[in-house]
Design an enzyme around this catalytic site. Structure first.
Site, PDB file in Angstrom:
ATOM      1  CG  LEU A 105      49.054 -13.027   3.563  1.00 22.55           C
ATOM      2  CD1 LEU A 105      47.979 -14.042   3.922  1.00 22.55           C
ATOM      3  CD2 LEU A 105      48.645 -11.626   4.028  1.00 22.55           C
TER       4      LEU A 105
ATOM      5  CG  HIS B   1      52.938   4.705   2.466  1.00 21.52           C
ATOM      6  ND1 HIS B   1      53.246   5.953   1.997  1.00 21.52           N
ATOM      7  CD2 HIS B   1      54.042   4.270   3.135  1.00 21.52           C
ATOM      8  CE1 HIS B   1      54.483   6.268   2.376  1.00 21.52           C
ATOM      9  NE2 HIS B   1      54.983   5.258   3.060  1.00 21.52           N
TER      10      HIS B   1
ATOM     11  CB  SER C  74      47.684   6.636   4.979  1.00 19.69           C
ATOM     12  OG  SER C  74      47.134   5.555   5.692  1.00 19.69           O
TER      13      SER C  74
END
Length: 687
Positions: A48, A217, A268
């Site tokens: 990607l 993260h 997160s």
């Protein structure tokens, strides 16, 4: 000696000599496990965005002292990687770049190739030590430092800080709540929302680059992804560099923007929180488990419609805050440079007892990527089935180890396991570098939010107690050697994933606080030369040991050649659609091993005035995706997608693909041949 554009003594406003550099460190994009989620099924199947190493060298005007900070788009820096980089730097530059003044930090993307570790635990999910992976990262880091070294200019550094909103959640809030209420009440959030940014310019105002530290993260791309990429923080770098290096393709241009890791252990980017993927119900409970399917079904969701969209949204949030802080940065960093480093045997630090190991919840994984074996988080009792298997295969943990790590039920006693090589490092790097009033604490792992706050405070107060007040202390994560997580003693007690992965026991943080205070004291009192360097870590002499299949000879379907189009583009597309073409391909690993900076694809626009094609995107562009599909007996296909952005001008375009195929003549070494394929021309029409 580095060259400078002007003599710093006459530059007046140049406080430092500054060099920046960026180099590709992508490595093989197919068949190699991706590093981060420890999921053996998550192997590379395409690209990607490219992975880069970004290097920043700061030197005193008289060149007497230097500090190097490198942020690389990799999961973490391993001990083998660091030792090999330092060895290459020593052979090139002598004693200029050393273990005390070179900080190597990983961004912690979970979508980069694995296989650059020397400790056994990492071999299990990485399929061993993979030479092309290791070499790509070593070469990329060294090359980025070379570029920075060759382009030193008199310059200035400015610092700024600000709050990034709507981009993080604490993924173990139950653990965080174990910390004392009096401590928690001092903070407005259970994550660190602050970004610290350094802006670097030359003495005459030319923009050089930036380093941002922010705790998050890079797991917006989840464990179902197979495309190599640099995730949300890499996308922030991409946006900033594309803006500053206007008119250049990604990876080109002199401006370097690093978005480096910090105390991201329990942070997160998947802001919608954890849901059961089978029922849609929340699984925001202490065990992160679902009524049907258990922990395997509990997965955190990002803000976007899919993981690509979530990566884009979070990356853009980070970029926009950095852009604002960069534009308004006015507080200048001045003062001398210092660096201090020690190797420490963590099984021999006085605040801890001997040995390391991972608890049962380590195997459970997190809400960002669950483990393969339905363990649950928060396990403080073992599982008789798994404990029996462990005892038979690997041996039972000693009573001393169990007492040291209480209340963790030990799954693997990695500190007592030494075959075929030690399973975990005993000897770790602790390192601290200062640039004027900035202190960079280089941490060999993932500190949780509260652990990071305690460590920053400890370092700041240590400087203060020796007469150096007002230090800007930043934590650089995933540096030098990987030692998993570092939780607070209180968080350790509830044994969620982060605590179960705190391998040196409940007092790990206390040990690190003690060690980094020692480094801060040495710098503040100018006694760095008296610090014992500590026991050198081993460099195991393994060149390659891997379960990754070897690349066989590539073959084409009958009546086809490499680069032929199997599925053609349409004749016409509108902005927002996806142009897609499939080619007869060869194994992309051939290219990684035969070209240091291979580009797999281009999107090109026809220029009427010159009658030629102009490249508008390459394989590092966010808008392009390269998928590789392995067939039988050496056959394979490659699909290139171009997600046509709103900025695409109407006109005639084509897509090209570049590869290498491998032939193995009888009784002779393999031979590689470059080839390419081109789609038909197609039109983009305005809406």
């Amino acid at each position: 000696q580095p060259t400078t554009t002007q003599n710093p003594s006459t530059a007046g406003s140049g406080n430092y000599l500054i060099g920046v550099g960026r180099a590709d460190c992508t490595g093989p994009v197919a068949e190699i496990p991706l590093m981060g989620f420890a999921n053996a099924d998550q192997v590379g199947g395409g690209l990607l965005t490219r992975l880069y190493s970004r290097a920043f060298i700061v030197a005193e005007p008289d060149n007497s002292k230097r500090v190097v900070f490198v942020s690389a788009d990799i999961g973490m820096v391993s001990q083998k990687l660091r030792l090999e980089v330092l060895s290459e730097l020593k052979s090139k530059y002598g004693e200029l770049y050393r273990q005390d003044n070179v900080i190597l930090s990983g961004t912690h993307t979970h979508s980069g190739p694995a296989g650059y570790f020397q400790y056994t635990l990492f071999w299990i999910t990485s399929k061993g030590l993979i030479k092309p992976s290791l070499q790509a990262v070593v070469k990329g880091i060294v090359k980025s430092i070379d570029i920075a070294h060759e382009n030193m200019k008199a310059g200035r550094i400015f610092i700024n800080r600000g709050t990034v909103e709507n981009s993080q959640i604490n993924r173990s809030p139950y653990s965080y709540l174990q910390n004392p209420a009096s401590e928690r009440s001092r903070y407005s959030s259970n994550t660190d929302k602050e970004m610290v940014l350094l802006k670097m310019v030359t003495a005459n105002g030319q923009e050089l680059g930036l380093i941002s530290w922010f705790a998050i993260h890079p797991v917006s791309m989840n464990n179902t992804n197979h495309l190599v990429n640099s995730d949300n923080v890499g996308y922030a770098s991409y946006l900033f560099e594309q803006e500053k290096n206007a008119g250049m393709l990604p990876g080109e241009g002199s401006f370097v923007a690093a978005f480096a890791s910090s105390n991201l252990g329990d942070v997160s980017p998947n802001t919608k929180g954890p849901f059961c993927i089978n029922t849609g119900d929340s699984c925001d409970n202490p065990q992160s488990t679902c009524p049907v399917g258990g922990a395997k079904m509990c997965m955190a969701m990002g803000p976007g419609t899919d993981m690509f969209d979530s990566t884009r949204i979070i990356g853009q949030n980070i970029y926009l805050k950095a852009k604002e802080l960069y534009a308004s940065a006015s507080q200048e960093i001045t003062g001398s440079l210092s660096s201090a480093h020690q190797w420490v045997n963590m099984s021999d630090v006085s605040v801890t007892l001997n040995a390391t190991h991972l608890g049962h919840s380590f195997a459970a994984g997190t809400i960002d990527g669950v483990g393969a074996l339905n363990f649950t988080q928060g396990a403080v009792e073992g599982d008789p089935f798994w404990d029996t298997i462990r005892d038979q295969l690997l041996g039972k943990p000693s009573n001393e180890t169990q007492a040291c790590h209480d209340p963790k039920p030990i799954l693997f006693s990695t500190g007592e396991m030494t075959r075929p090589h030690p399973w975990h490092p005993d000897i770790v790097d602790v390192q601290l570098a200062t640039i004027g009033s900035l202190a960079i604490v280089a941490v060999p792992g993932e500190l949780t939010t509260m652990s990071g706050r305690r460590l920053r405070e400890a370092v700041r107060s240590e400087f203060e107690s020796h007469g150096t007040s007002g230090m800007n202390v930043v934590i650089a994560g995933l540096c030098n050697v990987y030692t998993h997580y570092i939780t607070t003693y209180e968080e350790y007690q509830v044994q969620r994933y982060e605590a179960a992965s705190t391998i040196y026991g409940p007092h790990t943080l206390s040990a690190y606080m003690q060690l980094y205070r020692g480094l801060a004291k040495a710098i503040a009192t100018d006694t760095v030369q008296d610090l014992p360097s500590g026991p050198e870590p081993p460099l195991f002499n393994i060149t390659s040991l891997t379960l990754v299949p070897t690349v066989i000879a590539d073959r084409t379907p009958s009546n086809k050649t490499f680069g032929d189009v199997l599925q053609e583009v349409r004749q016409q597309y509108r902005v927002g659609e996806v142009a897609e073409v499939t080619f007869v391909s060869a194994n992309p690993r051939n290219s990684a091993e035969n070209a240091t900076e291979h580009n797999f694809l281009t999107v090109e626009r026809y220029i009427d005035s010159s009658g030629s094609w102009s490249v508008v995107h390459n394989d590092a562009s966010w808008e392009t995706r390269f998928y590789w599909t392995k067939g039988l007996l050496g056959q394979s296909s490659a699909t290139v997608e171009w997600h046509i952005p709103s900025t695409a001008e109407p006109g005639t375009y084509r897509i090209r693909y570049f590869g290498h195929y491998k032939k193995i003549p009888l009784f002779q070494p393999a031979v590689y041949y470059a080839f390419e394929g081109t789609s038909s021309a197609f039109e983009i029409i305005s809406l």
